[in-house]
Design an enzyme around this catalytic site. Sequence first.
Site, PDB file in Angstrom:
ATOM      1  N   CYS A 145     -46.782 -55.161 -29.721  1.00 63.04           N
ATOM      2  CA  CYS A 145     -47.558 -54.693 -28.575  1.00 63.04           C
ATOM      3  C   CYS A 145     -47.052 -53.343 -28.104  1.00 63.04           C
ATOM      4  CB  CYS A 145     -47.497 -55.715 -27.437  1.00 63.04           C
ATOM      5  SG  CYS A 145     -48.467 -55.227 -25.978  1.00 63.04           S
ATOM      6  N   CYS A 148     -47.114 -52.999 -24.281  1.00 65.82           N
ATOM      7  CA  CYS A 148     -46.029 -53.752 -23.632  1.00 65.82           C
ATOM      8  C   CYS A 148     -44.687 -53.041 -23.767  1.00 65.82           C
ATOM      9  CB  CYS A 148     -45.900 -55.139 -24.253  1.00 65.82           C
ATOM     10  SG  CYS A 148     -47.422 -56.088 -24.363  1.00 65.82           S
ATOM     11  N   ASP A 149     -44.399 -52.553 -24.966  1.00 66.00           N
ATOM     12  CA  ASP A 149     -43.046 -52.101 -25.278  1.00 66.00           C
ATOM     13  C   ASP A 149     -42.904 -50.618 -25.590  1.00 66.00           C
ATOM     14  OD1 ASP A 149     -42.295 -54.798 -25.077  1.00 66.00           O
ATOM     15  OD2 ASP A 149     -42.738 -55.160 -27.193  1.00 66.00           O
TER      16      ASP A 149
END
Length: 362
Positions: A145, A148-149
Amino acid sequence: MHSKLVIIGSGPAGHTAAIYASRADLHPVMYEGFLALGIAAGGQLTTTDEVENYPGFTKIQGATLMDNMRAQSEACGTTIVSQTVGKVDLSERPFKYWIHPMGDDDNLEEEVHTADSLIIATGAKARRLDLKGEDKFWGNGVSACAVCDGSLPIFREKPLIVIGGGDSAVEEGIYLTKKAAKVTVLVRKGFLRASKANARRLMEHPKVEVRFNSEGLEIKGDEGPRGLMKSMVIKNNKTGKVEEIPANGLFYAVGHDPATALFKGQVDMDEDGYIKTIPGTAETTVAGVFAAGDVQDKKYRQAVTSAGTGCMAALEAEKWLLEQSDEDTADADHDVRKGSDKANGDVPEYRSNPLLGASSKV
């Protein structure tokens, strides 16, 4: 055992639903699953080292965030069962379900459990490629992701790799260019499956290099339990050339698998196995059954959006249970007027809804 509301799944969607349902005095029972999908209770966030995009936390470990959610669910009154639901029957109400013995996914316990309403929050699992070094560097350079990261310090101004050839891969790659020094996209085939517009955006981006007919072989990096990814061995599957290129991060964009096998043939799903919900709601095609989180969201797949749909599912389940109670009350009153011996004078449940305001007053 019979419950008013059962929640299957223990990610952000499941726990948010549990918190709201508990505060509405629905006494929810959550089945968090024992290593369901091969992941610990709490879902995919438990495999994320640092979370920086969940409101209220500048930085928090994924596992800690899920521990906090679990503690809040219990504090509000949710009963949490660590076993995994192995079979459901949604053909009639109350709904029936069976659970696996702890640690045994091959057999079912004999007891039949029932529920008036059900929230499905079983999530989805990012597909992996099982490359050498994948497990070692998962969370320390390897992710599924970018949103996300991708903004974590270990990826900033570093060379990164994306694997995939569809629209998701293009979007992940372009997103990463905001932080990365360079993004290399490995495409197994000789063309991109993404839309023409997306493909053109990717190919023309100055920070992006697209390598066709290429695949990953091995992820390398620092030794030790907290070692970070430093490079990747790749292969051109047309020429056979193998080389090692510098990379501090690898992002898979090869799809997700929703955990919906348990409900196949019982609620409507799309061609990829995601549960269909009525737009703007968490309602499925089965009255009294609601879906929340990644199990019904193939677009955003974020912890915060999952939490939002968990809230929706709980509110809608509470409202639905109230409506069923009102119908039962009307039927009982009718029986009393007719002098039926079926009338027992029971006080109906779900008589107030503190979450839905004046519209729920009776």
